[in-house]
Write a protein that holds these residues in place. Structure first.
Motif, short mmCIF file in Angstrom:
data_model
loop_
_atom_site.label_atom_id
_atom_site.label_comp_id
_atom_site.label_asym_id
_atom_site.label_seq_id
_atom_site.Cartn_x
_atom_site.Cartn_y
_atom_site.Cartn_z
N UNK A 155 -3.15 4.08 -49.21
CA UNK A 155 -2.96 2.98 -49.81
C UNK A 155 -1.57 2.21 -49.28
N UNK A 156 -0.67 3.08 -49.35
CA UNK A 156 0.82 2.74 -48.93
C UNK A 156 0.54 2.32 -47.43
N UNK A 157 0.06 3.16 -46.61
CA UNK A 157 -0.02 2.89 -45.27
C UNK A 157 -0.68 1.62 -44.91
N UNK A 158 -1.83 1.45 -45.57
CA UNK A 158 -2.28 -0.02 -45.37
C UNK A 158 -1.52 -0.93 -45.97
N UNK A 159 -1.40 -0.76 -47.02
CA UNK A 159 -0.81 -2.27 -47.85
C UNK A 159 0.65 -2.52 -47.77
N UNK A 160 1.43 -1.39 -47.64
CA UNK A 160 3.02 -1.79 -47.54
C UNK A 160 3.30 -2.81 -46.65
N UNK A 161 3.02 -2.22 -45.32
CA UNK A 161 3.48 -3.26 -44.23
C UNK A 161 2.83 -4.65 -44.40
N UNK A 162 1.58 -4.76 -44.93
CA UNK A 162 1.03 -6.02 -45.24
C UNK A 162 1.62 -6.93 -46.32
N UNK A 163 2.09 -6.12 -47.47
CA UNK A 163 2.75 -6.71 -48.53
C UNK A 163 4.07 -7.29 -48.33
N UNK B 285 -5.84 -14.09 -56.43
CA UNK B 285 -5.04 -13.09 -55.70
C UNK B 285 -3.67 -13.65 -54.92
N UNK B 286 -2.43 -13.10 -55.25
CA UNK B 286 -1.23 -13.75 -54.67
C UNK B 286 -0.45 -12.52 -53.90
N UNK B 287 -0.09 -13.01 -52.78
CA UNK B 287 0.71 -11.81 -52.02
C UNK B 287 0.61 -12.06 -50.67
N UNK B 288 1.30 -11.44 -49.62
CA UNK B 288 1.28 -11.78 -48.30
C UNK B 288 -0.01 -11.13 -47.60
N UNK B 289 -0.53 -10.08 -48.27
CA UNK B 289 -1.69 -9.56 -47.72
C UNK B 289 -2.72 -10.56 -47.63
#
Lengths: 526, 176
Positions: A94-102, A503-507
């Motif tokens: 989950x960190x790999x998928x999401x942290x860069x997008x977030x 939903x809010x956030x860069x992703x």
């Protein structure tokens, strides 16, 4: 060193490579995230199958299906596989998928190392599971591997140690990558105190990992040299002390249990505001509470060892320090409740799992408080009460958060909506059965049924049967989860870019599914 | 950016290497902590000249010292105290003895590991001489009397009236 991070400049404008080799050579954070998640799913079912053997054997008193040593192997390897093979890799995925997008980054900071830290894992767990076919069988001294019992294991012993070393190296490298990514790769304007809670909780978790996994590695190395190199770290005859192993292990082990739950806190803090359509209540309090929990986790380890014969002062210190953790944890739970308070709530599958998490994780938290009472712990220690406690925080806590996350972000990852109806059925079957499975274990433990024993006294029969039935239903209902996930990957109603109304956030500003390389130019953060 | 990442990587990697070292550092720290606090049933160690210089016998008080001998799992020796208990005055040096017999047909080496209960009284129990300071070789079939000299510190809290000294005998033949 520069070779470690050179990977991401040279594949800017093209998509994934063709064929299966793509998955072996990939340095793309989305591919590696997918690999981690699929690996965790496979491990979840391998560990789950072992849990089914345990519950089948405990269905009736007496020895039914397996011999006692194999039963102990099941409890030991079930724990090792679920902790190091399922929950931790799922969070890393989950960190790999999401942290860069977030945080608006194009990829992880160290993409080649990212590939390496994933591909260690299949080898680590092949090693671990291969011990089943060796003389003496797999590890059976419990996941805590206490000497002197663990040193009596058969030929699989060094394989188990090396498997855990490898899993440790993998998660240390993964954590370093996450820390470096968060420190260096945030988009302009993405200040630390603007980061999504999931990024914050993983940032703190990664620090816990680099501080404690090496201590475990040290303890395991001492076990290895005690067995093969003639050292006496834990051998009283040579001047060592087996109790010292417990101190070293739990110095790692207690932060480890927060490693298994802090990312879950981040996931829940992302999902509840979306479906309550309100911002998270007390964002900065949440950040400080997470940091306090992480700090306190280093000074409470001996509450796992209340019965080793500590002086009263020690018992009191560890009892009070442990109870102090209830304060920041309480801040979190109340903030979640306040987030939902007077929100315009809807109950899609991710929200169901998130609300289920808040309620059932809190049950596990309360039984943890009971266990923290040193005088009472003498009765609870090593009984099914402990088993019930940590399954409430790990299954209905960590695993529920991972399922919530899967349903929440699957439409973003795949571009397709999952089957909402089946997902809700999955939630309700799981939630009813998991409580039938674990709640009676509180009663068994309070009545004195010891853990890690394949047989029990007849008065424990009824609750064990009920618990086993719950276990079988819970086990089978997870197949429904797999079905929903793969159905969603293959197709379904197209998801919008925002997916969820609240939903809010860069992703959510990226397309669904997001492009193979996202945020190659940094987004603007307001 | 690549250089920055490499620098950050090195910094965080050094932390995790240092923590590996810290895991090993816990071993001496643990011993020091037990020594300072007198935890873990560890006994005090003095030589007899220090004892004579430091303590006056306290003839007004009697303390019971019990002796227990255990074998570690798989250790075949017949190991027992010659007397199960003694009444002693704090501040006075006493001797006691244990006997051990190796009933097997092999030469063996044993190591006795002491522990004193109650734990908080451990540091008031001083051994000036003990068979547990060294490994004890016993030839096949040999019997040996193993001496011990000890002194109970007169500062022993008044609430403690009985001290139990337990030895566990370990087979260390293969370790040598």
């Amino acid at each position: 060193m520069s070779t470690l991070s050179a990977g991401h400049e040279d594949h800017h404008e093209h998509g994934p490579a063709k064929g299966l080799l793509r998955w072996v050579t990939t340095t793309n954070h989305k591919d590696i995230g997918t690999l981690y998640l699929l690996f965790a799913l496979v491990m979840f079912f391998i560990g789950g199958a072992m849990a089914m053997v345990i519950r089948a054997e405990l269905f009736q008193p007496g020895l039914q299906l397996v011999d006692p040593n194999f039963f102990n192997t099941m409890t030991t390897v079930h724990a090792l596989v679920m902790i190091f093979g399922a929950v931790m890799p799922a969070f890393t995925g989950l960190a790999n998928w999401l942290i860069p997008m977030m945080i608006g980054a194009p990829d992880m900071a160290l993409p080649r190392m990212n590939n390496f830290s994933f591909w260690i894992l299949p080898f680590a767990f092949t090693l671990l599971l291969s011990t089943f076919f060796m003389e003496g069988g797999g590890p059976s001294a419990g996941w805590t591997i206490y000497p002197p019992l663990s040193l009596q294991m058969g030929e699989g012993f060094p394989f188990m140690i090396f498997a855990l070393h490898l899993a440790g190296v993998s998660s240390i490298l993964g954590s370093i990558n996450i820390i470096v990514t968060i420190l260096n790769m945030r988009a302009p304007g993405m200040l630390l105190m603007k980061m999504p809670m999931f990024v914050w909780t993983w940032f703190i978790t990664a620090y816990l990992l680099i501080a404690t996994m090496p201590v475990l590695a040290g303890g395991l190395t001492m076990l290895l040299t005690d067995k093969f190199a003639g050292t006496s770290f834990f051998d009283a005859a040579g001047g060592g002390d087996p109790v010292m192993y417990q101190h070293i292990f739990w110095f790692f082990g207690h932060p480890e249990v927060y490693i298994l739950i802090l990312p879950a806190f981040g996931i829940i803090s992302a999902i509840l505001p979306t479906f309550a359509r309100k911002p998270l209540f007390g964002y900065s309090a949440m950040v400080y509470a997470t940091a306090s929990i992480a700090f306190l986790s280093f000074i409470v380890w001996a509450h796992h060892m209340f019965t080793v014969g500590m002086p009263v002062v020690g018992e009191l210190f560890f009892m009070y320090a442990t109870m102090m953790i209830a304060v920041p944890t309480g801040v979190k739970v109340f903030n979640w409740v306040s987030t939902m308070w007077r929100g315009a709530m809807t109950f899609e599958a991710p929200m169901l799992f998130a609300v289920g998490f808040v309620i059932m994780f809190t049950i596990g938290g309360f039984s943890g408080l009971m266990l923290a009472i040193a005088p009472a712990d003498f009765q609870y220690h090593d009984t099914y009460f402990v088993v019930a406690h940590f399954h409430y925080v790990l299954v209905t806590g960590a695993v529920y958060s991972i399922m919530a996350a899967a349903y929440y972000w699957l439409p973003k990852w795949t571009g397709n909506m999952y089957d909402e109806k089946l997902a809700q059925i999955h939630f309700w079957i799981s939630t009813v059965s998991v409580n039938v499975l674990f709640f009676p274990q509180h009663f068994l433990g309070l009545a004195g049924m010891p853990r890690r024993i394949p047989d029990y006294s007849v008065q424990f029969t009824d609750w064990n049967m009920i618990s086993s039935l719950g276990g079988f239903v819970f086990g089978v209902s997870q197949l429904l989860f797999v079905y929903v996930v793969f159905k969603c990957i293959r197709g379904g109603e197209k998801a919008t870019d925002r997916v969820w109304e609240g939903a809010h956030g860069l992703e959510w500003t990226l397309s669904s599914p997001p492009p193979y390389h996202s945020f190659t130019t940094a987004p603007e953060v307001r | 950016m690549a250089d920055l990442n490499a620098r950050s990587f090195a910094r965080v990697a050094i932390v995790s290497l240092a923590m590996f070292g810290f895991g090993y550092l816990l071993v001496p720290l643990y011993d020091i902590f037990c020594e300072i606090t007198g935890l873990n049933g560890k006994t005090g160690r003095l030589d007899e000249t220090t004892v004579v210089a430091r303590y006056q016998p306290d003839t007004s008080r009697l303390v019971t010292v019990q002796f227990i001998a255990n074998n570690n799992q798989g250790m075949p020796w017949e190991f027992r105290p010659l007397e199960p208990s003694m009444r002693v005055h704090p501040g006075k040096v006493y001797s006691a003895a244990f006997s051990a017999r190796n009933p097997t047909a092999q030469d063996m080496v044993g190591q006795a590991v002491p522990s004193v209960a109650p734990g908080k009284a451990g540091r008031y129990f001083n051994k000036t001489e003990c068979f547990c300071f060294n490994q004890q070789p016993l030839a096949a079939g040999e019997t040996k009397e193993m001496p011990l000299r000890f002194i109970v510190d007169p500062n022993l809290p008044a609430a403690v009236t009985t001290l139990t000294l337990a030895y566990t005998m370990f087979d260390v033949t293969l370790i040598n």
